[in-house]
Design a protein around this motif. Structure first.
Motif, PDB file in Angstrom:
ATOM      1  N   TYR A  80       2.321   5.534  11.114  1.00 25.15           N
ATOM      2  CA  TYR A  80       1.097   6.341  11.812  1.00 25.15           C
ATOM      3  C   TYR A  80      -0.269   6.308  10.968  1.00 25.15           C
ATOM      4  CZ  TYR A  80      -0.346  10.258  14.546  1.00 25.15           C
ATOM      5  OH  TYR A  80      -1.226  10.836  15.654  1.00 25.15           O
ATOM      6  N   ASP A  81      -0.173   5.950   9.807  1.00 25.77           N
ATOM      7  CA  ASP A  81      -1.346   5.731   8.688  1.00 25.77           C
ATOM      8  C   ASP A  81      -1.895   4.417   8.945  1.00 25.77           C
ATOM      9  OD1 ASP A  81      -3.066   7.487   7.107  1.00 25.77           O
ATOM     10  OD2 ASP A  81      -2.470   6.446   5.384  1.00 25.77           O
ATOM     11  N   ARG A 104      -3.681   6.650  -5.015  1.00 21.87           N
ATOM     12  CA  ARG A 104      -3.507   6.836  -3.645  1.00 21.87           C
ATOM     13  C   ARG A 104      -4.363   7.655  -2.832  1.00 21.87           C
ATOM     14  NH1 ARG A 104       2.804   7.534  -5.252  1.00 21.87           N
ATOM     15  NH2 ARG A 104       3.205   5.318  -5.060  1.00 21.87           N
ATOM     16  N   ASP A 153      -8.344  -0.579  -3.983  1.00 21.36           N
ATOM     17  CA  ASP A 153      -8.117  -1.889  -3.026  1.00 21.36           C
ATOM     18  C   ASP A 153      -9.092  -2.105  -1.847  1.00 21.36           C
ATOM     19  OD1 ASP A 153      -4.926  -0.323  -3.035  1.00 21.36           O
ATOM     20  OD2 ASP A 153      -5.353  -2.246  -3.874  1.00 21.36           O
ATOM     21  N   GLU A 164       0.798  -1.346  -0.062  1.00 17.24           N
ATOM     22  CA  GLU A 164       0.100  -0.078   0.073  1.00 17.24           C
ATOM     23  C   GLU A 164       0.743   1.338  -0.073  1.00 17.24           C
ATOM     24  OE1 GLU A 164      -3.292  -0.270  -0.058  1.00 17.24           O
ATOM     25  OE2 GLU A 164      -3.233  -2.466  -0.198  1.00 17.24           O
ATOM     26  N   TYR A 165       1.992   1.295   0.633  1.00 17.99           N
ATOM     27  CA  TYR A 165       2.827   2.355   0.891  1.00 17.99           C
ATOM     28  C   TYR A 165       3.988   2.308  -0.026  1.00 17.99           C
ATOM     29  CZ  TYR A 165      -0.462   3.263   4.478  1.00 17.99           C
ATOM     30  OH  TYR A 165      -1.740   3.401   4.955  1.00 17.99           O
ATOM     31  N   ASP A 166       4.496   1.260  -0.631  1.00 19.91           N
ATOM     32  CA  ASP A 166       5.687   1.231  -1.706  1.00 19.91           C
ATOM     33  C   ASP A 166       6.978   1.459  -0.767  1.00 19.91           C
ATOM     34  OD1 ASP A 166       4.367   1.125  -4.050  1.00 19.91           O
ATOM     35  OD2 ASP A 166       3.878   3.129  -4.164  1.00 19.91           O
ATOM     36  N   ILE A 167       6.980   0.605   0.638  1.00 22.35           N
ATOM     37  CA  ILE A 167       8.018   0.864   1.322  1.00 22.35           C
ATOM     38  C   ILE A 167       8.442  -0.585   1.696  1.00 22.35           C
ATOM     39  CG2 ILE A 167       8.784   1.505   3.662  1.00 22.35           C
ATOM     40  CD1 ILE A 167       6.760   3.955   3.457  1.00 22.35           C
ATOM     41  N   ARG A 210       8.934   9.205   5.663  1.00 24.44           N
ATOM     42  CA  ARG A 210       7.715   8.555   4.818  1.00 24.44           C
ATOM     43  C   ARG A 210       7.643   7.244   5.878  1.00 24.44           C
ATOM     44  NH1 ARG A 210       8.227   7.267  -1.180  1.00 24.44           N
ATOM     45  NH2 ARG A 210       6.420   6.143  -0.443  1.00 24.44           N
ATOM     46  N   VAL A 219       7.749   6.934   8.893  1.00 25.41           N
ATOM     47  CA  VAL A 219       7.051   7.015  10.490  1.00 25.41           C
ATOM     48  C   VAL A 219       5.832   7.454  10.067  1.00 25.41           C
ATOM     49  CG1 VAL A 219       6.911   8.518  12.243  1.00 25.41           C
ATOM     50  CG2 VAL A 219       9.407   7.745  11.246  1.00 25.41           C
ATOM     51  N   SER A 220       5.573   8.192   9.025  1.00 24.26           N
ATOM     52  CA  SER A 220       4.183   8.747   8.545  1.00 24.26           C
ATOM     53  C   SER A 220       3.217   7.416   8.244  1.00 24.26           C
ATOM     54  CB  SER A 220       4.356   9.701   7.437  1.00 24.26           C
ATOM     55  OG  SER A 220       4.566  11.070   8.108  1.00 24.26           O
ATOM     56  N   ALA A 221       3.957   6.623   7.461  1.00 24.93           N
ATOM     57  CA  ALA A 221       3.141   5.469   6.851  1.00 24.93           C
ATOM     58  C   ALA A 221       2.670   4.382   8.249  1.00 24.93           C
ATOM     59  CB  ALA A 221       4.107   4.455   5.884  1.00 24.93           C
ATOM     60  N   ARG A 255       1.861  14.614  10.428  1.00 21.62           N
ATOM     61  CA  ARG A 255       1.418  13.459  11.075  1.00 21.62           C
ATOM     62  C   ARG A 255       0.754  13.663  12.484  1.00 21.62           C
ATOM     63  NH1 ARG A 255       7.024  11.792  10.070  1.00 21.62           N
ATOM     64  NH2 ARG A 255       8.048  12.170  11.851  1.00 21.62           N
ATOM     65  N   SER A 276       7.708  12.801  -1.176  1.00 15.85           N
ATOM     66  CA  SER A 276       6.865  12.631  -0.104  1.00 15.85           C
ATOM     67  C   SER A 276       5.591  13.301  -0.089  1.00 15.85           C
ATOM     68  CB  SER A 276       7.893  12.959   1.224  1.00 15.85           C
ATOM     69  OG  SER A 276       7.957  14.231   1.069  1.00 15.85           O
ATOM     70  N   GLY A 294      -2.922  10.119   3.560  1.00 21.99           N
ATOM     71  CA  GLY A 294      -3.627   9.831   4.767  1.00 21.99           C
ATOM     72  C   GLY A 294      -3.650  10.753   5.719  1.00 21.99           C
ATOM     73  N   SER A 295      -2.503  11.409   6.063  1.00 25.09           N
ATOM     74  CA  SER A 295      -2.110  12.332   7.007  1.00 25.09           C
ATOM     75  C   SER A 295      -2.872  13.686   6.857  1.00 25.09           C
ATOM     76  CB  SER A 295      -0.577  12.748   7.001  1.00 25.09           C
ATOM     77  OG  SER A 295       0.236  11.529   7.542  1.00 25.09           O
ATOM     78  N   LEU A 326       5.854  15.596   5.844  1.00 23.81           N
ATOM     79  CA  LEU A 326       5.094  14.433   6.822  1.00 23.81           C
ATOM     80  C   LEU A 326       5.324  14.793   8.144  1.00 23.81           C
ATOM     81  CD1 LEU A 326       6.621  11.675   4.420  1.00 23.81           C
ATOM     82  CD2 LEU A 326       4.374  12.288   4.893  1.00 23.81           C
ATOM     83  N   ARG A 347       1.054   7.861  -0.128  1.00 24.66           N
ATOM     84  CA  ARG A 347      -0.116   7.466   0.442  1.00 24.66           C
ATOM     85  C   ARG A 347      -0.065   7.810   1.919  1.00 24.66           C
ATOM     86  NH1 ARG A 347      -3.673   1.823   1.539  1.00 24.66           N
ATOM     87  NH2 ARG A 347      -4.748   2.715   3.034  1.00 24.66           N
ATOM     88  N   GLU A 348       1.116   7.919   2.515  1.00 26.82           N
ATOM     89  CA  GLU A 348       1.019   8.077   3.869  1.00 26.82           C
ATOM     90  C   GLU A 348       0.863   9.815   3.989  1.00 26.82           C
ATOM     91  OE1 GLU A 348       3.302   6.602   2.367  1.00 26.82           O
ATOM     92  OE2 GLU A 348       5.492   7.345   2.405  1.00 26.82           O
TER      93      GLU A 348
END
Lengths: 494, 287
Positions: free
Chosen positions: A387-388, B207, B287, A353-356, A381, A383-385, B143, B165, B173-174, B139, B169-170
């Motif tokens: 969190y999400d 995303r 998704d 989902e986050y490409d990490i 990225r 850390v924020s992922a 966040r 960044s 979402g934030s 970010l 998606r993150e």
């Protein structure tokens, strides 16, 4: 060692293999030797894939470039520089991965009929080496952290017990650190082992940076260990599959070279060797500063992840003076079960989902590998992922998988079991009492449940079934679903 | 003497502008900033060799990012803007008396400093008392924020480099989390014309779809950007970009514009068939 360096300072600016390759290229030597692509001319697609610079360096051993099977010039110089940089008596360029370095250590230290003491959470390359050389493993139970579900280091009392019970053992192997960054009390283990005339072999696949960073756990060479396998390609920045084998003064370098040559290719890749050479130079010149930044990035990420709540990014607070004697803070491991997600679930969500992409995910944890190539923006990225993911996917915590260490009963050596007459593909529930001929590994905690030559008990069968049910990843058996096992054929006398 | 600035729009397409004078150049680990005067486009800001802002066509980009959400949201008071260190979007936002607070997050304060010096007419809006400047990673800034903003405007520089960044998606979402229950996020969405750019447009769209219940795309003509044709994303928790447009209310504000009109607002959400198709392709694999 510092004294020795002062006596004969070496110029770490040099990179003899790399420099010889550069000069060789400038000389425009006409190749009527292998490799057959001839600087890429015969394989344009390869040149397109890797680039001209890269394929031009893919050359064969020859006088100006030395030969890894018997180094006398530039490779020998590169090894001397590496030995100096790592504080070792000898260093060997390895082109078969750290697996080849680990196997060389084992095959140098012991032979058929001899015993070697190992923590149960050894890398499988160690046990594979025993299949080849016929030595007998004596396992030490690593301590485990019940909450995090990870294997820790060896307690000194456990090491002492293993040595007392096996005074005839010839060597002991130590992980420094484990995959998760956990270090045993290496200095003490070396002291005890040497008192009993045992060699100390150290798997430092995850510890290259210990040699160059500041305030790092002790290195094998500084602790007085006899041999160490260092994955230069992991935290050291060289190409995948390149590695260093280090030896202390108590080991014959000539004999080690003979052991290496038993299994090593005679066409060693100059790309790998040159990458070791320039990476060693880089770390010797700039490693201290680079790893200071790596530590800072990892520490920052740990702090930020712990701020989210629910995740636990652990650090030096795990240190307990024994089974966690020290902790490698560059390993960013995050315990995820408290947000109701298994580590492997977080690992998959991050990638899909986050490409990490992380280094590993097990039942309770994910591990992000922080290295000299990392930048703050990617850490933000991650850390924020996390969190999400907590915001979108967290749920009530489900039952925790509890690992109990099962003492292995070694009936045959790995070699005897591997080559024995087998009965194949027996349903796992019917194997109680039989002797297994293959590995069963479970992640987590990454400790073999069975190795070749070990007795299968009802307890082990129950454990495997439970681990499967809980979603652990089981690897090793010929049957990839791990429903059937190969066992020793029993001789019936009637 | 002829002195030309060139930007690759694809490996095989180059966009060149004749330069009159190169005024400024500075490089740090966040990127390289160049400012120069051109004969056709006036003063130009380029980051890492990509045109970000030209005096000649900035009004189109800035008006489309600022007025579209402002004309839809019923009561926007708190605005968060990412990027936009040039001040162009802020310059449009400060025209609204109803806005109480504008937080601007720009990681590269070198951009702000350079723009203050070389684009004083635009950057003057950064001195508006309602504007708060934060030099921070986007970010990290967002966040921990929840339920705080009415509108978030994402003025990212591009899909690669430090602005990358802002297209993850993150990040979206934030943004969702930081918006109030009727919040709107708009962002630049790249061009759908060249294939490499289109793939990124699709990725961003996908995303955003996973983070917001309403996600629509609108378009504008921006001559100095690759292919001259640009998309923007409108993502929202509650308001529909066209159905909830209150044209009479917006027109009564009397805000002077050169590109945006409430008629254009309705029209810009009508997309060419190939763009619709590219977006539908990723909407299907939700998704």
């Amino acid at each position: 060692m510092d004294l020795l360096k002062k006596l004969k300072p070496m110029n770490q600016d040099k990179a003899p293999v790399y420099e010889a390759l550069e000069e060789f290229r400038r000389n425009r030597v006409v190749p009527f030797d292998v490799p057959g692509h001839k600087r890429g001319r015969g394989n344009p697609e390869l040149v397109k894939l890797l680039g001209k610079q890269c394929v031009e360096l893919d050359v064969n051993s020859m006088k100006p470039l030395d030969n890894l099977c018997h180094p006398i010039s530039v490779i020998k110089e590169a090894e001397a520089l590496a030995a100096d940089a790592f504080g070792a008596a000898h260093a060997f360029l390895m082109v078969g991965g750290t697996t080849s370095a680990v196997q060389t250590m084992v095959m140098t230290a012991c032979k058929a009929g001899e015993k070697i003491i190992l923590p149960r959470n050894v890398h499988r390359s160690v046990i594979n080496a025993l299949v080849v050389n016929g030595a007998t493993p004596i396992y030490v139970n690593p301590d485990t952290d019940k909450k995090l579900g990870i294997a820790l280091g060896m307690k000194i009392s456990q090491v002492e017990k293993a040595i007392e019970e096996n005074p005839d053992a010839v060597a002991i192997l130590v992980n420094n650190p484990t995959y998760y960054g956990i270090c045993s009390n290496l200095r003490k283990i070396v002291e005890i082992a040497h008192q009993h005339n045992m060699l100390v072999l150290v798997d430092e696949a995850h510890g290259t940076h210990f040699y160059f960073g500041e305030n790092m756990p002790v290195t094998a060479m500084a602790a007085g260990a006899d041999m160490a396998s260092v994955s230069m390609h992991k935290s050291g920045g060289s190409l995948t599959q390149s590695s260093f084998l280090l030896a202390g003064p108590g080991v014959s370098a000539g004999y080690v070279r003979q052991v290496i040559n038993l299994t090593q290719t005679t066409s060693a890749s100059y790309l790998l060797m040159a990458s070791l050479d320039v990476s060693r130079r880089n770390l010797a010149l700039r490693g201290k500063e680079s790893f200071r930044q790596v530590c800072e990035i990892a520490e920052y990420a740990r702090k930020e992840i712990n701020k989210i709540g629910g995740y636990y990014a652990y650090g030096k607070e795990l240190i307990n003076g024994d089974s966690v004697y020290d902790f490698d803070t560059t390993k960013l491991t995050v315990f995820t079960l408290d947000i109701g997600l298994a580590g492997i679930e977080v690992y998959d969500i991050l990638r899909d989902e986050y490409d990490i992409q992380l280094e590993l995910g097990d039942i309770g944890n994910v591990l992000a590998y922080i290295s000299i190539g990392d930048r703050m923006r990617e850490v933000e990225r991650l850390v924020s992922a996390l969190y999400d993911i907590k915001r979108l996917y967290s749920r009530d915590r489900t039952g925790l998988f509890d690992h109990e260490y099962i003492n292995p009963q070694v009936v045959l050596t790995p070699q005897e079991a591997f080559y024995a007459v087998k009965e194949e593909m027996i349903p796992i529930r019917e194997t109680n009492g039989r002797v297994c001929t293959e590995f069963v590994m479970s992640y987590p905690p990454g400790i073999p449940i069975l190795a070749p030559g070990e007795r299968i008990t009802q307890e082990i069968i129950d454990y495997i079934l439970y681990a499967k049910e809980k979603g652990c990843s089981l690897t090793g058996p010929e049957d990839e679903r791990c429903e059937r096992l190969n066992v020793i054929k029993e001789m019936k006398l009637y | 003497m002829e002195y030309w600035f060139s930007e690759h729009h694809t490996e095989n397409v180059k966009f060149s502008v004749k330069v009159d004078k190169h005024l400024y150049s500075n490089e740090n680990d966040l990127g390289r900033v160049d400012i120069f005067d051109s004969l056709e486009y006036g003063r130009i800001l380029a980051v890492d060799g990509y045109i970000i802002f030209t005096e000649r066509d900035e009004f189109i980009y800035d008006e489309m990012l600022a007025h579209i959400p402002m004309a839809v949201h019923k009561d926007a008071r708190r605005i968060l803007v990412f990027g936009a260190g040039d001040g162009g979007v802020i310059d449009e936002l400060v025209k609204y008396d109803s806005i109480e607070r504008i937080d601007l997050v720009e990681i590269n304060d070198g951009v702000i400093e350079a723009c203050r010096k070389f684009f004083p007419d635009v950057a003057v809006s950064l001195d508006d008392p309602r504007v708060n400047l934060y030099t921070d990673n986007a970010l990290r800034f967002i966040r921990h924020i929840e339920n705080e903003y009415d509108i978030i405007i994402v003025d990212s520089a591009g899909f690669y480099g430090p602005g990358e960044s802002l297209l993850t998606r993150e990040f979206y979402g934030s943004c969702y989390k930081a918006l109030k229950e009727d919040g709107i996020m708009v962002n630049q969405h790249q061009s759908p014309f060249y294939e490499a750019d289109r793939v990124e447009t699709q990725k961003a769209h996908k995303r955003i779809l996973t983070s917001f219940p309403i996600s629509r795309v609108y378009q504008a003509h921006i001559p100095s950007y690759p292919s001259g044709y640009w998309l923007f994303g409108f993502a929202s928790k509650k308001y529909h970009p066209v159905d909830d447009l209150d044209a009479a209310r917006w027109n009564s504000l009397g805000i002077a514009t050169d590109y945006y009109t409430t008629n254009l607002h309705v029209g810009c959400f009508a997309l060419p068939a190939y763009v619709e198709r590219a977006l539908k392709d990723v909407e299907k694999i939700k998704d």
